[in-house]
Design a protein around this motif. Structure first.
Motif, short mmCIF file in Angstrom:
data_model
loop_
_atom_site.label_atom_id
_atom_site.label_comp_id
_atom_site.label_asym_id
_atom_site.label_seq_id
_atom_site.Cartn_x
_atom_site.Cartn_y
_atom_site.Cartn_z
N SER A 1 -46.80 1.30 -33.38
CA SER A 1 -48.15 1.30 -33.95
C SER A 1 -49.19 1.74 -32.94
N PRO B 1 -51.01 7.21 -32.72
CA PRO B 1 -51.45 7.77 -34.01
C PRO B 1 -50.49 8.87 -34.46
N ASN B 2 -50.54 9.22 -35.74
CA ASN B 2 -49.67 10.27 -36.26
C ASN B 2 -49.89 11.60 -35.55
N GLU B 3 -51.13 11.83 -35.09
CA GLU B 3 -51.41 13.10 -34.40
C GLU B 3 -50.54 13.25 -33.16
N ASP B 4 -50.32 12.16 -32.44
CA ASP B 4 -49.44 12.21 -31.27
C ASP B 4 -48.01 12.53 -31.69
#
Length: 249
Positions: free
Chosen positions: A81, A84-87
Motif C-alpha cells: 500500500s 501508488p499505482n503510478e510507481d
C-alpha cells in the motif's frame, strides 16, 4: 533490517558475487526483507519498497537461481500500500523495456487489471518488432498472452489497445515464422511456440471483437488477414483448423 539488507547492498555494489555458496544467503535475505517490508511502519515504507525493487530486479537479471525469492519480493513491493499505482506502472514499463519478462507478468498481476500492460506498450512493441532476436519474441509473446488472460476478464476493452498498438507486430511474427521468412536455429527452435502464442492472442482478440460494438467490416478484415496468414503455410493448416474450430464454437 541491517542484517538482511547489508548483504543485498553488497551484491548490488558488486562487492559480493552470486554463486552456489552465496545464493542461499542472498535468498534468505530476500525473504527476510519481504517480511520486514510487511511490518515496516508507514513512515519511510515507500522508499524501502523502491530500494528493494531495484535490488530484486538487478539480482533477477544477474542470476537464474534466485528467480523465486526475487519475484516474491517484487510482488510484495508492488502490492504494498506504500506505493501508488503510478510507481507500479513505471516498474512494469521498465521490466518490459529491458526484457525482464519473468518479472513483468508478476508486476502486471499486482496492479489494477490492464494497467501494467497499458504502461508497457512501448517495450512490448519494441520486443515484438525486433525481427533479429527470436528469444525476445518467445518471451514477450508468452508474457503478453498470460497477462491478457489474467486481465481481460475485468477489462475486455484491453484487446482494442493491443490490436491498435501491437496487432501488426503480432501478425507479422505469425507470418514470418509460419512461412519461414525468418529462419536459423533460434527461429526454427521457437517456431511452434511463437505461432501458437500469436494465434492464442489473436483468438482472444477475435472473441473481444465479436462481442464488442465494433464495425463489422473491421472484424471481417481482421479475420481475413489472420486466416490468410495461417493458410499461406501448409505446415500451419493444423493450427488454422484448430483456430477455426475454436471460433466456430
Amino acid at each position: 533490517t541491517r542484517a538482511s539488507v547489508e548483504p543485498l547492498a553488497a551484491v548490488q555494489e558488486k562487492r559480493v558475487a552470486i554463486d552456489k555458496d552465496t545464493s542461499p544467503i542472498i535468498a534468505s535475505c530476500l525473504r527476510s526483507t519481504q517480511h520486514l517490508l510487511l511490518s515496516h511502519p508507514d513512515d519511510g515504507k515507500a522508499d524501502f519498497a523502491r530500494a528493494l525493487i531495484q535490488i530484486a530486479l538487478e539480482i533477477l537479471q544477474e542470476s537464474n537461481e534466485l528467480h523465486s525469492p526475487c519475484l516474491d519480493l517484487l510482488k510484495c513491493c508492488v502490492e504494498s500500500s506504500a506505493l501508488p499505482n503510478e510507481d507500479g506502472g513505471l516498474i512494469a514499463s521498465y521490466t518490459a523495456a529491458h526484457g525482464i519478462w519473468k518479472a513483468w507478468p508478476v508486476v502486471c498481476a499486482a496492479l489494477p487489471p490492464g494497467y501494467g500492460i497499458a504502461c508497457s506498450i512501448t517495450g512490448i512493441k519494441s520486443s515484438l518488432g525486433d525481427l533479429e532476436d527470436a528469444a525476445k519474441h518467445v518471451a514477450a509473446l508468452t508474457a503478453l498472452r498470460a497477462a491478457l488472460q489474467n486481465a481481460s476478464a475485468n477489462d475486455p476493452a484491453l484487446f482494442g489497445l493491443i490490436l491498435q498498438s501491437v496487432g501488426f507486430e503480432i501478425l507479422q511474427l505469425l507470418r514470418a515464422y509460419s512461412v519461414r521468412i525468418l529462419n536459423g536455429s533460434g527461429f526454427d527452435d521457437n517456431r511452434v511456440v511463437v505461432c501458437t502464442e500469436a494465434v492464442r492472442v489473436n483468438l482472444m482478440a477475435f472473441t473481444y471483437l465479436s462481442s464488442a460494438p465494433t464495425d463489422e467490416l473491421k472484424v471481417v478484415a481482421f479475420v481475413s488477414t489472420l486466416f490468410s496468414i495461417l493458410i499461406e503455410s501448409g505446415e500451419c493448416l493444423q493450427i488454422a483448423s484448430y483456430a477455426w474450430s475454436s471460433i466456430v464454437k
